[in-house]
Design a protein around this motif. Structure first.
Motif, PDB file in Angstrom:
ATOM      1  N   LEU A 213       0.847  -1.198  -0.090  1.00 17.07           N
ATOM      2  CA  LEU A 213       0.145   0.062  -0.160  1.00 17.07           C
ATOM      3  C   LEU A 213       0.941   1.154  -0.093  1.00 17.07           C
ATOM      4  N   ALA A 214       2.093   1.218   0.813  1.00 12.51           N
ATOM      5  CA  ALA A 214       2.710   2.306   0.735  1.00 12.51           C
ATOM      6  C   ALA A 214       3.195   2.462  -0.481  1.00 12.51           C
ATOM      7  N   LYS A 215       3.806   1.838  -1.261  1.00  6.07           N
ATOM      8  CA  LYS A 215       4.294   1.880  -2.652  1.00  6.07           C
ATOM      9  C   LYS A 215       2.936   2.529  -3.781  1.00  6.07           C
ATOM     10  N   LYS A 216       2.083   1.791  -3.372  1.00  3.36           N
ATOM     11  CA  LYS A 216       0.882   2.476  -4.146  1.00  3.36           C
ATOM     12  C   LYS A 216       0.827   3.944  -4.192  1.00  3.36           C
ATOM     13  N   LEU A 217       0.806   4.294  -2.645  1.00  7.84           N
ATOM     14  CA  LEU A 217       0.632   5.654  -2.312  1.00  7.84           C
ATOM     15  C   LEU A 217       1.665   6.644  -2.600  1.00  7.84           C
ATOM     16  N   VAL A 218       2.891   6.284  -2.855  1.00  5.55           N
ATOM     17  CA  VAL A 218       3.888   7.033  -3.087  1.00  5.55           C
ATOM     18  C   VAL A 218       3.702   8.292  -3.664  1.00  5.55           C
ATOM     19  N   ASP A 219       2.785   8.416  -4.695  1.00  2.00           N
ATOM     20  CA  ASP A 219       2.846   9.690  -5.421  1.00  2.00           C
ATOM     21  C   ASP A 219       1.444  10.580  -4.928  1.00  2.00           C
ATOM     22  N   ALA A 220       0.761   9.917  -4.037  1.00  2.00           N
ATOM     23  CA  ALA A 220      -0.523  10.291  -3.421  1.00  2.00           C
ATOM     24  C   ALA A 220      -0.444  11.467  -2.729  1.00  2.00           C
ATOM     25  N   SER A 221      -1.522  12.669  -2.722  1.00  2.00           N
ATOM     26  CA  SER A 221      -1.473  13.512  -2.113  1.00  2.00           C
ATOM     27  C   SER A 221      -1.350  13.290  -0.558  1.00  2.00           C
ATOM     28  N   PRO A 222      -1.041  14.236   0.261  1.00  2.00           N
ATOM     29  CA  PRO A 222      -1.416  14.196   1.909  1.00  2.00           C
ATOM     30  C   PRO A 222      -2.850  14.051   2.194  1.00  2.00           C
ATOM     31  N   LEU A 223      -3.858  14.728   1.300  1.00  2.00           N
ATOM     32  CA  LEU A 223      -5.295  14.654   1.303  1.00  2.00           C
ATOM     33  C   LEU A 223      -5.673  13.351   1.067  1.00  2.00           C
ATOM     34  N   GLU A 224      -5.125  12.646   0.094  1.00  2.00           N
ATOM     35  CA  GLU A 224      -5.513  11.228  -0.407  1.00  2.00           C
ATOM     36  C   GLU A 224      -5.174  10.433   0.578  1.00  2.00           C
ATOM     37  N   ILE A 225      -3.903  10.303   1.306  1.00  2.00           N
ATOM     38  CA  ILE A 225      -3.429   9.557   1.993  1.00  2.00           C
ATOM     39  C   ILE A 225      -4.202   9.674   3.415  1.00  2.00           C
ATOM     40  N   MET A 226      -4.411  10.803   4.057  1.00  2.00           N
ATOM     41  CA  MET A 226      -5.489  10.812   4.968  1.00  2.00           C
ATOM     42  C   MET A 226      -6.692  10.421   4.801  1.00  2.00           C
ATOM     43  N   ASP A 227      -7.193  10.729   3.881  1.00  2.00           N
ATOM     44  CA  ASP A 227      -8.708   9.903   3.469  1.00  2.00           C
ATOM     45  C   ASP A 227      -8.600   8.577   3.651  1.00  2.00           C
TER      46      ASP A 227
END
Length: 455
Positions: free
Chosen positions: A88-102
């Motif tokens: 999951l960490a690899k999938k979210l590596v380019d995600a914004s902080p808002l996406e990660i928080m959500d």
């Protein structure tokens, strides 16, 4: 936009807690449940997650769940809900902080909370608000915070209509520490013991009531110790509600965000910030252990400034600290590129500096920097130090360097007044002992003034 924040968790204190933005009926908490799989490798542990059914509520309504509902959560597992957090960490590596928080709030609902220490951590609360999902916030009150930090806590509660869940150190442990060693023992023997009593143990108690937590760690906060922070991970140090190693998930939505971008976000959203930032404070902790930094200094240099860069952690994020012994071959000190390389800078061995210490009448004064080539603060002053050496060439002052990490560190601490890297000393022509440069100003003019007054 709906918000929900609890005060002290029933799982932590046994007391009831209120929530802003919920229905007027009294409801029982539907607990997210997590079950460890049979995998033994920590980084590959998987969890079965059943998310809290977060509903939209008005701010004026509230509900009070029974504390007993937090003591015996049901464990359920459904197909498709097993999560590998390393992937999951690899999938979210380019995600914004808002996406990660959500994503974090969606997965863990009421069993996750934001760790808030003031400073820039208010960005985490703002991102949580923007998701529209309920969220919780907790903070560690060490009893030694700046007044400005307490005022920030109050402003944040009012801004977001929340109640922060405060955790306090054990009074008996604090009393024993202060009675046995005094109020400021950390200046003499390091800050780890005080932080363990005032921060780490209260944090451990708080996390035992959660299944996940959210932190404001960033890779650029401390390049020497935090450069490998993942976006989400199974916490390698602390235990969660279910107990045992691997029972807690840690989210770092700002891991890949630079400090300047965090501040741009805070200004854009016009949220409360700590008033100390306007006075030169960047990284803010307890009052006795925090001071402003100068332009060009790294933000962590204002924390525990009497210790070297490798010690500037309190233990809250021990699992994310990049240890020297466990580093790759490319990152070990021996492989780091040498600094202060100049024909005008003399390299001293331990024997050479011991001989210099024995001389009572020297033909020339000596200016010496005690350094470690991996230290970012030493690297930052390299240009000014070399320029100073060029200016002093042939003027009765020798400019030298002594590598004081590794095997030489204890010697440098005991004999050369090493406190942190870099430490700058001058051996005047007539004085028997070295004089330590007391300022954080490491520009050429400041160093030249020091030399001219004491040579």
């Amino acid at each position: 936009m709906a918000l929900a924040v609890t005060s002290s968790s029933a799982a932590i204190s046994g007391s009831s807690f209120s929530r802003s933005g919920a229905s007027s009926e009294s409801k029982a908490v539907q607990i997210c449940s997590i079950r460890l799989s049979d995998r033994t490798h920590l980084s590959q542990r998987r969890y079965s997650v059943k998310s809290l059914n977060a509903e939209s509520h008005s701010r004026s309504e509230s509900w009070v769940p029974r504390a007993s509902t937090l003591t015996a959560p049901e464990v359920e597992e459904k197909d498709g809900e097993v999560e590998d957090f390393e992937q999951l960490a690899k999938k979210l590596v380019d995600a914004s902080p808002l996406e990660i928080m959500d994503k974090a709030l969606e997965k863990f609902g009421d069993d996750i909370a934001i760790a808030f220490s003031g400073a820039e951590d208010v960005a985490l609360i703002e991102y949580a608000r923007l998701t529209g999902k309920p969220f919780r916030v907790f903070s560690l009150d060490t009893g030694r915070l700046n007044p400005e930090t307490y005022r920030l806590f109050d402003a944040v509660e009012k801004q977001y209509g929340i109640r922060i869940e405060y955790m306090f150190p054990d009074a008996v442990e604090v009393q024993a520490l202060v009675r046995n060693k005094g109020l400021f023992s950390f200046y003499e023997d390091g800050h780890q013991e005080c932080c363990r009593v005032r921060k780490v143990r209260p944090l451990r108690r708080a996390l035992k009531g959660l299944k996940a937590w959210i932190t404001g760690q960033r890779k650029d906060q401390s390049p020497g110790t935090r450069s490998e922070i993942p976006i989400v991970q199974v916490d390698p140090v602390f235990e969660g509600l279910d107990g045992g190693v691997g029972s807690l998930v840690k989210w770092n939505p700002l891991a890949n965000v630079e400090g300047a971008d965090v501040w741009n976000f805070l200004r854009t959203m016009d949220v409360p910030v700590n008033a100390l930032h306007a006075q030169g404070y960047v990284s803010i902790g307890c009052e006795p252990c925090t001071r402003p930094v100068l332009p060009g200094q790294h933000e962590r240099e204002g924390r525990w400034w009497w210790e070297d860069a490798k010690a500037k952690e309190c233990g809250l994020h021990k699992g994310n600290i990049k240890e020297e012994d466990g580093a790759s071959e490319d990152s070990k000190p021996a492989a780091v590129q040498e600094i202060f390389e100049s024909n005008n800078v003399v390299t001293l061995s331990k024997g050479g500096i011991e001989n210099l210490m024995k001389l009572e009448n020297r033909k020339e004064a000596w200016l010496i920097v005690l350094y470690a080539p991996w230290c970012p603060f030493c690297q930052a002053m390299e240009a000014s130090y070399i320029e100073l050496a060029e200016k002093l060439a042939g003027k009765g002052v020798k400019v030298a360097k002594f590598r004081a990490d590794g095997e030489q560190k204890e010697f440098a601490k005991q004999e050369l007044q090493l406190g942190s890297f870099p430490t700058i000393l001058i051996f005047p022509k007539s004085a028997p002992r070295a004089i330590k440069y007391p300022s954080e100003h490491r520009d050429v003019d400041s160093l030249m003034t020091f030399v001219n007054l004491l040579r």
